[in-house]
Design a protein around this motif. Structure first.
Motif, PDB file in Angstrom:
ATOM      1  N   SER A 242       1.223  -1.096  -0.075  1.00  0.00           N
ATOM      2  CA  SER A 242      -0.297  -0.054  -0.408  1.00  0.00           C
ATOM      3  C   SER A 242       0.985   1.419  -0.059  1.00  0.00           C
ATOM      4  CB  SER A 242      -0.901   0.141   1.352  1.00  0.00           C
ATOM      5  OG  SER A 242      -1.766  -1.581   1.694  1.00  0.00           O
ATOM      6  N   GLU A 485      -1.462  -0.956  -3.804  1.00  0.00           N
ATOM      7  CA  GLU A 485      -3.225   0.116  -3.805  1.00  0.00           C
ATOM      8  C   GLU A 485      -3.087   1.168  -3.184  1.00  0.00           C
ATOM      9  OE1 GLU A 485      -5.350  -1.562  -1.193  1.00  0.00           O
ATOM     10  OE2 GLU A 485      -4.108  -1.652   0.327  1.00  0.00           O
ATOM     11  N   LYS A 487      -4.613   3.423  -0.975  1.00  0.00           N
ATOM     12  CA  LYS A 487      -4.857   3.736   1.215  1.00  0.00           C
ATOM     13  C   LYS A 487      -5.268   2.517   0.971  1.00  0.00           C
ATOM     14  CE  LYS A 487      -5.330   8.492   0.690  1.00  0.00           C
ATOM     15  NZ  LYS A 487      -6.381   9.453   0.875  1.00  0.00           N
ATOM     16  N   GLU A 490      -9.589   1.816   0.628  1.00  0.00           N
ATOM     17  CA  GLU A 490     -10.113   2.156  -0.518  1.00  0.00           C
ATOM     18  C   GLU A 490     -11.452   1.942  -1.138  1.00  0.00           C
ATOM     19  OE1 GLU A 490      -8.256   6.307  -2.678  1.00  0.00           O
ATOM     20  OE2 GLU A 490      -7.226   4.355  -3.051  1.00  0.00           O
ATOM     21  N   ALA A 493     -14.246   1.683   0.943  1.00  0.00           N
ATOM     22  CA  ALA A 493     -14.563   3.194   1.482  1.00  0.00           C
ATOM     23  C   ALA A 493     -15.989   4.015   0.845  1.00  0.00           C
ATOM     24  CB  ALA A 493     -14.006   4.333   1.760  1.00  0.00           C
ATOM     25  N   SER A 507     -17.460   4.779  -5.071  1.00  0.00           N
ATOM     26  CA  SER A 507     -16.724   4.576  -4.421  1.00  0.00           C
ATOM     27  C   SER A 507     -14.788   5.031  -5.035  1.00  0.00           C
ATOM     28  CB  SER A 507     -15.823   2.984  -3.097  1.00  0.00           C
ATOM     29  OG  SER A 507     -15.938   2.069  -3.904  1.00  0.00           O
ATOM     30  N   TRP A 509     -11.023   4.225  -6.326  1.00  0.00           N
ATOM     31  CA  TRP A 509      -9.474   4.056  -5.622  1.00  0.00           C
ATOM     32  C   TRP A 509      -8.921   3.395  -6.900  1.00  0.00           C
ATOM     33  CZ3 TRP A 509     -13.663   0.862  -6.532  1.00  0.00           C
ATOM     34  CH2 TRP A 509     -13.829   0.025  -7.370  1.00  0.00           C
TER      35      TRP A 509
END
Length: 733
Positions: A242, A485, A487, A490, A493, A507, A509
């Protein structure tokens, strides 16, 4: 259950000051039981209550006053529940009465009897409400009922007045109508008959966005993430890292030769040797998004309540908001797993939804670009990084030989390091094991189902999931290829926005799969060798015999693969281009449906083909794109091109030596009445040809068909011979 705590309330409901006597024992009569049933008490509850009453509640005396203190709030909550549900039933009955009266007034319907019956029901319900309202309610003190809710052990408490099952958190609050309906359904399943459920309305879900905030403020998100990670993930073989942004640099170094024979008498500067060449991999992170509108929250709520009532299910697992998120996140997770392997990034079109697999490049597209060449984002040069092994087609008959050959071509310093692994599509693992069993199964030292290259035990074999349409195998060091990735978490989220009966969820990402070290970047293929390479593979990926589906009502795209099969459209579609077709590569276009199928006119980009293409199902046209964007025709194939042909005018043709046949060019009307030399249980495919005297098969005699069949050009029928000697229709088209 402590029935003694109900006694005062039940006496009040019955209008009694003391219990009736049956054989000198306190009891309730048959008439009193019937009256209590009208209030919503179940048969089981009343039977158990009567038995406990006739025993003077002696079975509850062991708990003393403590039992009464803890049960009283539950009794109050239960009676309030009865009152609320009876009131809901009364409201429903009043609405039904108004509807009946409107029908009688406006539509001249004779609803007199129904109106009288509904009036009686309303009067009865009003009386029940009056008596329930008059029942005594003890208040042991604010908050005391919550102390009894969990009893310190987290028990699910259906009698809790403020939270669904006593569960903490705003998303379980009983001021949410969907939680009220869930409680009613659960109490009914537990034996407390809830007569009427509150009706759903468009404003019931207006607090979902607030609930989402509450959901993320408590540790439930962690449990959701944990639940998702139980699904199969390639992160077990390609570790996740990440905190990476697009264009992040992954630096590696290529070292020349350094050591030599001792030569201390020489001038130092004249015998120095060795070189360092720094190189880098520029990580590309792809922006991915999820956007959906749940259009029927009422239906979704019913599904959620259904999960709470499943036998053996623990209701403490779910809130309505978690149900929405978990079901959505499961699908997103599965799509990402497929994309990490099979994805090919295609930039989206404005105001048009894209495909999941087109959101980001996956593993095999990453390898394809390193083999076939790509533009280096740092200097704009077209470079190659992987020189593939020329191994040929991998089959069950040769896979062991090909694996050995490929592994032996890797420089020994890498092959024997103990860190090299062979990554193989999971469907090839079975073929490899069968190959070894066939060739070595009789050896005394034979080991079945080994997960390493037989001739090179230091090279581990790792199966790649979700890769059934790939034929590429590759070797590299474990840990060299990773998933990335931006975050953590993500993707899940979620943002929610409620609009009347619908719920918008979205969302955003970033994701990627990339290698730390691939190979030196060559601008000329002929300069490549295997000495400055960290990934090795065979020369082809998807076989030409594998076809990917085209989009409906659109020109086909060769972005995913060069073999494409068309699908049924909303109307016959005229293909005017093949998008993303590389220059000089053969494109195979197959007709997958003649129901509102496709055609290609001899014009525009296809003006160089021999004639217009009006395909039957299974027909293929092979095309190649020129530098000027026009396509030249390489060839055409009919679905029946490999079939055996019947003799012309044949009425009882032979099915010997084949399973696929095509009718002859008849010179007169020809009705097929039987087939000879057919084997029972074999499915035979018969294609038609011509139209003027096309062969026919009647639905009768030796044939059991859905209807008579005319085998004209483009038509086919599949038949199987049964034990009774007749031919049964399997399919037609």
């Amino acid at each position: 259950m402590k029935f003694k705590s109900f006694s005062a309330h039940i006496l009040a409901l019955l209008g009694l000051s003391e219990w009736s006597k049956v054989e000198d024992k306190n009891s309730i009569t048959v008439e009193e039981v019937a009256k209590l049933k009208n209030y919503g008490f179940t048969e089981k509850f009343l039977t158990d209550f009567k038995a406990s009453l006739e025993n003077d509640f002696q079975d509850e005396s062991e708990d003393g006053n403590q039992g009464e203190e803890t049960e009283e709030p539950k009794t109050t909550a239960f009676l309030r529940g009865l009152l609320g549900d009876t009131a809901a039933r009364l409201t429903q009955a009043q609405e039904q009465l108004e509807a009946l009266q409107t029908q009688q007034r406006d539509e001249n319907r004779n609803n007199t009897a129904l109106i009288a019956k509904k009036d009686a029901e309303i009067t009865k319900l009003s009386g029940i409400i009056a008596q329930l309202s008059a029942a005594a309610e003890d208040d042991p003190g604010k908050g005391k009922q919550h102390n009894a809710q969990a009893d310190g052990k987290g028990k699910f408490n259906l009698q809790d007045e403020k939270q669904l099952g006593g569960l903490q958190g705003e998303m379980f609050s009983l001021d949410r109508p969907y939680n009220l309906r869930a409680k009613a359904a659960l109490m009914e399943a537990a034996g407390f008959e809830m007569i009427a459920l509150p009706k759903a309305s468009s404003i019931d879900y207006s607090r979902l966005k607030e609930d989402l905030g509450a959901f993320y403020r408590i540790p439930w998100q962690q449990r959701l993430q944990s639940f998702l990670m139980e699904l199969p993930s390639i992160e077990s073989i390609f570790p996740l890292e990440s905190g990476y942004q697009d264009l992040a640099t992954l630096v590696n170094i290529w070292l020349g030769e350094f050591s030599q024979a001792g030569n201390e008498e020489s001038d130092f500067d004249k015998v120095t040797k060795g070189s360092y060449e720094f190189d880098d991999e520029t990580l590309r992170m792809f922006n991915v998004m999820f956007a959906h509108r749940f259009k029927n929250l009422k239906a979704l709520e019913k599904t959620w309540i259904g999960t709470l009532n499943k036998e053996g299910s623990n209701p403490i697992k779910w809130s309505f908001i978690e149900y929405i998120l978990a079901e959505t996140a499961k699908k997103l997770h599965n799509e990402r797993e497929q994309r990490r392997i099979n994805g090919i990034r295609k930039d989206p079109n404005l105001n048009e939804p894209g495909k999941a697999l087109a959101a980001a490049d996956g593993l095999y597209e990453f390898l394809n670009k390193k083999v076939n060449g790509h533009t280096d984002i740092n200097n704009g040069k077209f470079v190659y990084q992987i020189k593939p092994f020329e191994l040929g087609e991998l089959t069950e008959a040769n896979i062991g030989e090909k694996v050995y050959k490929g592994t032996s071509m890797i420089p020994a310093v890498l092959r024997d390091s103990g860190n090299l692994a062979l990554y193989m599509p999971s469907h090839f693992i079975v073929l490899y094991h069968k190959y070894n069993e066939l060739h070595y199964g009789q050896n005394q030292d034979y080991k079945a189902n080994i997960m390493y290259v037989k001739e090179y035990p230091a090279v581990k074999i790792i199966p790649v999931p979700n890769a059934d349409n790939h034929h590429r195998i590759f070797w590299t060091f474990e840990g060299n290829i990773k998933t990335y990735e931006d975050k953590p978490g993500e993707m899940t989220a979620f943002n929610l926005e409620q609009e009347d009966w619908s719920l918008k969820v979205w969302s955003n990402w970033r994701e990627s799969i990339w290698a730390i070290a691939v190979g030196f970047k060559y601008t000329k293929k002929e300069d490549m060798d295997y000495t400055r390479q960290m990934i090795f593979c065979n020369e082809y990926d998807r076989p030409a015999s594998y076809f990917v589906d085209a989009d409906k009502d659109k020109n086909p795209s060769a972005k995913l693969h060069t073999s494409i099969v068309t699908v049924a459209n909303t109307a016959e579609f005229a293909i005017t281009d093949i998008e993303d077709a590389p220059v000089g590569t053969v494109i195979s276009l197959k007709c997958g449906s003649v129901d509102k199928g496709v055609k290609i006119e001899k014009s525009g980009n296809f003006e160089l083909i021999s004639e217009a293409w009006q395909p039957g199902k299974g027909d293929v046209i092979k095309l190649m794109k020129r530098a000027d964007g026009k396509f030249i025709e390489i060839g055409r194939e009919n679905a029946s091109s490999d079939a055996l042909q019947f003799a012309s005018d044949e009425t009882e043709p032979s099915l010997l030596d084949g399973e696929v046949f095509v009718t002859g060019e008849n010179t007169k009307a020809t009705a097929i009445t039987n087939f000879t030399d057919a084997e029972a249980g074999v499915v035979y495919t018969i294609y038609g040809s011509g139209s003027e005297f096309a062969s026919t098969i009647a639905a009768g005699g030796n044939f059991v068909l859905t209807e008579a069949m005319t085998l004209s050009e483009g038509k086919f029928i599949k038949l199987a011979k049964a034990a009774d000697g007749k031919f049964y229709e399997v399919a037609r088209g």
